[in-house]
Write an enzyme that holds these catalytic residues in place. Structure first.
Site, PDB file in Angstrom:
ATOM      1  N   HIS A  88       0.858  -1.195   0.000  1.00  0.00           N
ATOM      2  CA  HIS A  88       0.000   0.000   0.000  1.00  0.00           C
ATOM      3  C   HIS A  88       0.898   1.250   0.000  1.00  0.00           C
ATOM      4  O   HIS A  88       1.946   1.268   0.631  1.00  0.00           O
ATOM      5  CB  HIS A  88      -0.912  -0.008   1.229  1.00  0.00           C
ATOM      6  CG  HIS A  88      -1.965   1.046   1.153  1.00  0.00           C
ATOM      7  ND1 HIS A  88      -1.703   2.363   1.449  1.00  0.00           N
ATOM      8  CD2 HIS A  88      -3.262   0.988   0.764  1.00  0.00           C
ATOM      9  CE1 HIS A  88      -2.811   3.066   1.251  1.00  0.00           C
ATOM     10  NE2 HIS A  88      -3.777   2.255   0.837  1.00  0.00           N
ATOM     11  N   GLU A 159      -4.195   2.089  -7.402  1.00  0.00           N
ATOM     12  CA  GLU A 159      -4.517   3.204  -6.519  1.00  0.00           C
ATOM     13  C   GLU A 159      -3.664   4.419  -6.884  1.00  0.00           C
ATOM     14  O   GLU A 159      -2.514   4.528  -6.438  1.00  0.00           O
ATOM     15  CB  GLU A 159      -4.240   2.816  -5.068  1.00  0.00           C
ATOM     16  CG  GLU A 159      -5.095   1.681  -4.564  1.00  0.00           C
ATOM     17  CD  GLU A 159      -5.359   1.782  -3.058  1.00  0.00           C
ATOM     18  OE1 GLU A 159      -6.519   1.887  -2.687  1.00  0.00           O
ATOM     19  OE2 GLU A 159      -4.395   1.794  -2.287  1.00  0.00           O
TER      20      GLU A 159
HETATM   21  P1  PGA Z   1      -9.581   5.985   0.323  1.00  0.00           P
HETATM   22  O1  PGA Z   1      -8.407   4.950   0.616  1.00  0.00           O
HETATM   23  O2  PGA Z   1     -10.769   5.194  -0.161  1.00  0.00           O
HETATM   24  O3  PGA Z   1      -9.864   6.661   1.652  1.00  0.00           O
HETATM   25  O4  PGA Z   1      -9.087   6.936  -0.697  1.00  0.00           O
HETATM   26  C1  PGA Z   1      -8.134   3.923  -0.290  1.00  0.00           C
HETATM   27  C2  PGA Z   1      -6.854   3.227   0.091  1.00  0.00           C
HETATM   28  O5  PGA Z   1      -5.894   3.908   0.459  1.00  0.00           O
HETATM   29  O6  PGA Z   1      -6.768   1.984   0.065  1.00  0.00           O
END
Ligand code: PGA
Length: 249
Positions: A88, A159
């Site tokens: 992540h 992401e």
């Molecule tokens: P968010 O986080 O939905 O608050 O943007 C997603 C993540 O970091 O996995």
């Protein structure tokens, strides 16, 4: 293949009572859902929550030993955990996670027979410099170095770091369009096909993360053909989360 909706609670909530309450709400909302719902709470709550598939937000690559503060895949498996988020961006940013450690963790997760959720994505600077694809290729290739078999349940979460919320998914200023997300997802699939063949690449679930919420989930599902979401902020808001689960049927 079922859509996958993953609640990433990050370092929230601050009490076991709240964790249990949110979990019960999520459970209600997930009843009868056709999507697969996974909750990734902080490690300390993992053994307290029951009734939905559980995931961990991280792990260490050794099975046991003198590694103060760490949690191994064997321990997670013993608790009944099924999924592990790897790489992540917050771990890369705050805890010096590198492509090399991501790779070690990924291998440990696969070796333990757990299902990895490998996170990739560009930051704002890289986006501005037009380096999105280059960054994703680099992270995928390095993360998967030496991995011969992706297993039966491999997930990649795209992401874009600049779209990740700081807790409130409605306050994020800029989000990628569904068209853009769709293009990146296809790009990820094509890279996986290059590395593992089309048949294996087609078995991988590619999901989106970054301020996903009840208001935008449908657009990404329909127009970007995402196969689910990694949900941060909205996963602590049971109503929002239930609507995402509902949209992903
Ligand atoms: P968010 O986080 O939905 O608050 O943007 C997603 C993540 O970091 O996995």
């Amino acid at each position: 293949m079922k859509n996958l909706i993953v609640a990433n609670w990050k370092m929230n909530p601050i009490s076991k009572k709240e964790a249990e309450d949110i979990f019960e709400w999520i459970k209600k909302g997930a009843k009868g859902a056709s999507a697969e719902v996974v909750v990734c709470p902080p490690f300390v709550y993992l053994s307290e929550l029951e009734g939905l598939t559980l995931g961990a937000q991280d792990c260490f690559w050794e099975e046991k030993g003198t590694y103060t503060g760490e949690v191994s895949t064997v321990m997670l498996k013993d608790l009944g955990v099924k999924y592990v988020i790897i790489g992540h961006s917050e771990r890369r940013k705050y805890f010096e996670e590198t492509d090399e450690t991501v790779n070690k963790k990924l291998k440990a997760v696969l070796d333990a027979g757990l299902n990895p959720i490998l996170c990739v994505g560009e930051n704002a600077e890289q986006k501005e410099a037009g380096k999105t694809e280059e960054v994703i290729r680099g992270e995928l290739e390095a993360g998967l170095a030496g991995v011969v078999d992706l297993g039966e349940n491999f997930t990649v979460a795209y992401e874009p770091i600049w779209a990740i919320s700081s807790g409130d998914p409605y306050k994020t200023k800029e989000l990628p369009t569904a068209e853009k997300v769709g293009k990146i997802h296809s790009y990820i699939r094509s890279l996986l096909a290059e590395m593992y063949g089309q048949k294996n690449a087609d078995k991988v679930r590619i999901i989106y993360g970054g301020s996903s919420n009840a208001g935008n989930a449908k657009d990404y599902l329909e127009n970007a053909k995402v196969q689910g979401f990694l949900v941060g902020g909205a996963s602590l808001r049971p109503d929002d989360f239930s609507q995402i689960v509902e949209a992903a049927k």
